[in-house]
Design an enzyme around this catalytic site. Structure first.
Site, PDB file in Angstrom:
ATOM      1  N   TYR A  76       0.840  -1.195   0.000  1.00  0.00           N
ATOM      2  CA  TYR A  76       0.000   0.000   0.000  1.00  0.00           C
ATOM      3  C   TYR A  76       0.873   1.243   0.000  1.00  0.00           C
ATOM      4  O   TYR A  76       1.986   1.223   0.533  1.00  0.00           O
ATOM      5  CB  TYR A  76      -0.803   0.061   1.297  1.00  0.00           C
ATOM      6  CG  TYR A  76      -2.038  -0.797   1.381  1.00  0.00           C
ATOM      7  CD1 TYR A  76      -3.056  -0.693   0.451  1.00  0.00           C
ATOM      8  CD2 TYR A  76      -2.207  -1.665   2.452  1.00  0.00           C
ATOM      9  CE1 TYR A  76      -4.209  -1.449   0.578  1.00  0.00           C
ATOM     10  CE2 TYR A  76      -3.360  -2.428   2.591  1.00  0.00           C
ATOM     11  CZ  TYR A  76      -4.362  -2.315   1.647  1.00  0.00           C
ATOM     12  OH  TYR A  76      -5.496  -3.047   1.780  1.00  0.00           O
ATOM     13  N   ASN A 180      -9.925   0.857  -2.671  1.00  0.00           N
ATOM     14  CA  ASN A 180      -9.721  -0.372  -1.903  1.00  0.00           C
ATOM     15  C   ASN A 180     -11.045  -0.822  -1.315  1.00  0.00           C
ATOM     16  O   ASN A 180     -11.594  -0.130  -0.462  1.00  0.00           O
ATOM     17  CB  ASN A 180      -8.709  -0.111  -0.782  1.00  0.00           C
ATOM     18  CG  ASN A 180      -8.354  -1.375  -0.038  1.00  0.00           C
ATOM     19  OD1 ASN A 180      -8.055  -2.393  -0.659  1.00  0.00           O
ATOM     20  ND2 ASN A 180      -8.417  -1.323   1.269  1.00  0.00           N
ATOM     21  N   GLU A 181     -11.541  -1.931  -1.798  1.00  0.00           N
ATOM     22  CA  GLU A 181     -12.781  -2.493  -1.247  1.00  0.00           C
ATOM     23  C   GLU A 181     -13.881  -1.440  -1.181  1.00  0.00           C
ATOM     24  O   GLU A 181     -14.547  -1.284  -0.164  1.00  0.00           O
ATOM     25  CB  GLU A 181     -12.514  -3.089   0.135  1.00  0.00           C
ATOM     26  CG  GLU A 181     -11.556  -4.247   0.056  1.00  0.00           C
ATOM     27  CD  GLU A 181     -10.998  -4.671   1.411  1.00  0.00           C
ATOM     28  OE1 GLU A 181     -11.331  -4.033   2.411  1.00  0.00           O
ATOM     29  OE2 GLU A 181     -10.242  -5.636   1.435  1.00  0.00           O
ATOM     30  N   GLU A 244      -9.824 -19.998   6.488  1.00  0.00           N
ATOM     31  CA  GLU A 244      -8.421 -20.212   6.823  1.00  0.00           C
ATOM     32  C   GLU A 244      -7.468 -19.630   5.780  1.00  0.00           C
ATOM     33  O   GLU A 244      -6.371 -20.117   5.612  1.00  0.00           O
ATOM     34  CB  GLU A 244      -8.170 -21.711   6.998  1.00  0.00           C
ATOM     35  CG  GLU A 244      -8.999 -22.292   8.110  1.00  0.00           C
ATOM     36  CD  GLU A 244      -9.385 -23.726   7.847  1.00  0.00           C
ATOM     37  OE1 GLU A 244     -10.153 -24.260   8.642  1.00  0.00           O
ATOM     38  OE2 GLU A 244      -8.933 -24.292   6.843  1.00  0.00           O
ATOM     39  N   TYR A 309       0.802  -9.357  13.436  1.00  0.00           N
ATOM     40  CA  TYR A 309      -0.190 -10.059  12.614  1.00  0.00           C
ATOM     41  C   TYR A 309      -0.067 -11.574  12.671  1.00  0.00           C
ATOM     42  O   TYR A 309      -0.741 -12.290  11.934  1.00  0.00           O
ATOM     43  CB  TYR A 309      -0.102  -9.584  11.150  1.00  0.00           C
ATOM     44  CG  TYR A 309      -1.438  -9.461  10.491  1.00  0.00           C
ATOM     45  CD1 TYR A 309      -2.217  -8.328  10.651  1.00  0.00           C
ATOM     46  CD2 TYR A 309      -1.940 -10.499   9.727  1.00  0.00           C
ATOM     47  CE1 TYR A 309      -3.457  -8.221  10.064  1.00  0.00           C
ATOM     48  CE2 TYR A 309      -3.193 -10.408   9.134  1.00  0.00           C
ATOM     49  CZ  TYR A 309      -3.939  -9.265   9.304  1.00  0.00           C
ATOM     50  OH  TYR A 309      -5.166  -9.165   8.720  1.00  0.00           O
TER      51      TYR A 309
END
Ligand SMILES: *[C@@H]1O[C@H](CO)[C@@H](O)[C@H](O)[C@H]1NC(C)=O
Ligand SMILES: *[C@@H]1O[C@H](CO)[C@@H](O)[C@H](O)[C@H]1NC(C)=O
Ligand SMILES: *[C@@H]1O[C@H](CO)[C@@H](O)[C@H](O)[C@H]1NC(C)=O
Ligand SMILES: *[C@@H]1O[C@H](CO)[C@@H](O)[C@H](O)[C@H]1NC(C)=O
Length: 637
Positions: A76, A180-181, A244, A309
């Site tokens: 990004y 973005n989205e 997942e 993360y």
């Protein structure tokens, strides 16, 4: 049903036709694949955000990604990181995105670029600059004329800079994401998306593959996709989609640390590669929200400093079991590069550093308030005071005698986001957005009331991204609205890095208290001699400290909040340490330092702790539990 923002793997669904020229990158609709220089090409990509990693470590992290068998990275570009005030661009040092792109290319990775303008990314305001909020009713991410004017100007700077790095032009960038989205945003403004795609085309040329990314559901695609742009879909946990597909998940203060097992990630990756999909692992390395860059979610809940993360490479770039599990899987489909994998960087425990108290915020006001105070009847916001990040001190006085505890309140929940209240120099309580809107005060008419307001990070996802900071509505004392405010914008980072903070006035030894005035503390340590490999990375831990901000040699490492958790240690990259001079640690403790009741020190350790048991009060805890059970689609990565 759910989204890339779940840190998932991006699956590109392709439809199209072939172009075959030297140095070309295109979509082959007939065969559902990409073509690079005419040859079928499939990417196995990982997300890495250069803005969360010190520049000196970019090469190490990229090389580790390459050695895992990835052939692409996704990154990004946070607009607010490069244009902190209108028209003042910063592409130097840690913000040198061109250098990052060159490194990726030298190593042999192609790049999927996500330049926004909005990026989400758990980054302050989803990457949009806070100064856009100077226009009070601006509709962000829409055709709002002021918003568009700012976007046009920014993209007019950024995209021409990116153009030479497009694959067709000899660079590493194979595809470019537009917005973005967008499909999950309430505005659903087709003109905005059309405008952006025209803007991107005009700067980047007609050959570049532009794409949109949205949740895998018709509702998302409806607003997010637009003719002429490739619509891609991302998958994450929940709903009818495999849960997942992401490498890990984000954390929030006051909620447990997120962990996803290596086995699950490896299994999902295997399934996707077997399908022949193009894949992006979000995140491959998360990194760190240094300084004030973390974002927040709704209902207001901010993200910690670490953006580890639970990714295949840790916050500090360390190789993990997950890394090797992913490599094993990729190996079944692709030849893995020969040669050694760069090792995990060694960490050093520099040990305990004694701290001494410096001035309180109120003592240091003259030094900290570069622009001097602003007076007004009613409180002004950070933006009105021309301050984007950090802390502002709001000062007024009690209009009446409060001989019994009287409620000082923010009836409209307008303390954004946390505030430390004192009356005549005595700390009396804390406001917290959505959590605590009343503090009881006593004092004589005319007593000075100081309210230090902390911006804990702007909301980065959803309809609440116009996240105004400061006292955004009036405070009341009993039934009366408080007036006659004096407000101090605080340039704390500048004062810390210029060494302007003075020592505390000599007073009686401090008494242990439930709460004390927000104050600075300082200590220093010397890197031991005779060990040639030093300085090395380390972690700072603040046992028994409560909440605040920490700097080393003037570099703002971020927020600490061990009493809320789950993060306990902060990553300290070696590049901010010095062997030539003592290293200076500055702490702004907002609630209560341990210094009056025991050892006044911080510790440098070799092991991170990101998963402490969350010790929040019952109400808080319950609130977080509820949030965790909510539909995660309304959350964000
Ligand atoms: C507050 O109380 C003092 C006496 O304790 C009195 O002299 C003063 O007038 C009071 N002030 C106000 C504003 O009520
Ligand atoms: C505070 O109250 C005054 C008087 O009611 C009002 O004019 C003003 O807009 C309010 N300010 C804020 C920030 O809500
Ligand atoms: C730490 O502060 C001291 C005193 O101001 C200064 O001499 C020294 O250079 C600083 N250390 C670093 C690494 O900047
Ligand atoms: C935290 O993580 C470490 C290392 O993965 C693990 O050993 C420990 O049990 C975890 N602690 C908690 C409280 O989950």
């Amino acid at each position: 049903m759910s989204l890339l923002r779940f840190g998932s793997i991006l699956l590109l669904l392709l439809f199209g036709q072939t172009l075959g020229a030297p140095r070309s990158f295109s979509v082959d609709y007939q065969n559902d694949c990409f073509r690079r220089d005419g040859q079928e090409f499939r990417y196995i990509s990982g997300s890495i955000h250069y803005s969360r990693i010190p520049r000196v470590y970019w090469k190490d992290r990229l090389l580790k990604m390459y050695m895992a068998g990835l052939n692409a990275i996704q990154t990004y570009i946070p607009w607010n990181y490069h244009e902190e005030s209108p028209g003042r661009y910063n592409f130097g040092g840690d913000r040198d995105v061109e250098y990052f792109l060159k490194l990726a290319q030298d190593i042999g990775l192609v790049v999927i670029l996500r330049p926004g303008p909005y990026i989400c990314a758990e980054w302050d305001m989803g990457g949009l600059p806070a100064w856009l909020l100077n226009k009070k009713d601006i509709v962000l991410r829409s055709s709002d004329s002021d918003y568009i004017a700012a976007v046009d100007k920014w993209m007019g700077k950024l995209l021409p800079m990116m153009k030479p790095y497009l694959y067709q032009n000899g660079g590493p960038i194979i595809t470019v994401q537009v917005e973005n989205e967008y499909g999950s945003y309430f505005a659903c403004d087709y003109n905005y998306m059309r405008h952006l795609s025209k803007l991107f085309r005009s700067h980047l040329g007609k050959e570049v593959v532009l794409f949109t990314t949205d949740g895998a559901g018709l509702n998302y695609l409806k607003c997010g996709s637009i003719q002429g742009l490739y619509a891609t879909v991302d998958f994450g946990p929940g709903g009818n989609v495999n849960s997942e597909f992401y490498t890990g998940w984000l954390d929030h203060w006051g909620s447990g640390h997120s962990v996803v097992s290596s086995a699950k990630v490896a299994k999902s990756l295997n399934e996707m590669l077997a399908m022949g999909a193009n894949v992006n692992l979000y995140m491959f390395i998360g990194g760190t929200n240094f300084g004030y860059w973390n974002g927040a979610n709704t209902p207001y809940s901010s993200q910690p400093t670490s953006y580890d993360y639970d990714a295949p490479l840790t916050e500090a770039g360390d190789l993990t079991e997950k890394y090797f599990a992913i490599r094993e899987v990729i190996q079944m489909y692709h030849k893995i590069p020969e040669g050694p994998i760069p090792p995990t960087t060694p960490k050093y425990a520099y040990g305990t550093v004694g701290m001494k108290k410096l001035q309180t915020i109120s003592d240091a006001l003259e030094t900290l308030s570069f622009s001097g105070p602003v007076k007004s009847m009613y409180p002004q916001t950070f933006i009105e005071l021309n301050q984007a990040f950090g802390y502002v001190l709001y000062r007024t006085s009690l209009p009446v005698n409060c001989s019994t505890p009287t409620p000082l309140s923010s009836p409209l929940n307008g303390v954004h986001d946390r505030a430390y209240v004192s009356v005549d120099g005595v700390a009396v309580g804390i406001f917290e957005r959505n959590q605590a809107i009343t503090v009881k005060v006593t004092g004589k008419a005319g007593s000075q009331v100081d309210i230090l307001v902390e911006n804990m990070g702007r909301i980065n996802y959803g309809k609440d991204i116009n996240d105004i900071k400061g006292l955004v509505s009036n405070l009341t004392l009993g039934k009366d609205v408080l007036t006659g405010w004096t407000m101090y914008s605080l340039s704390i980072d500048e004062a810390v890095s210029q060494g302007l903070l003075g020592e505390t006035k000599p007073t009686d030894p401090p008494q242990p208290a439930a709460l004390s005035l927000p104050a600075f503390y300082e200590g220093s340590f010397i890197i031991p001699g005779g060990i040639p490999a030093l300085p090395q990375d380390t972690y700072i831990q603040l046992p028994k400290w409560r909440k605040g901000q920490v700097w080393i040699n003037g570099f703002n490492l971020g927020r600490y909040w061990p009493t809320r958790g789950p993060q306990v240690t902060l990553f300290v990259p070696a590049n901010i340490l010095s062997t030539a001079a003592p290293n200076n640690v500055t702490v702004l403790e907002l609630e209560e330092a341990p210094c009056s009741s025991g050892p006044c020190s911080v510790e440098f350790t070799a092991t991170p702790i990101l998963n402490a048991t969350v010790q929040s009060n019952d109400k808080q805890h319950q609130h977080r539990q509820d949030m965790r059970q909510w539909d995660p689609v309304n959350w964000h990565k």
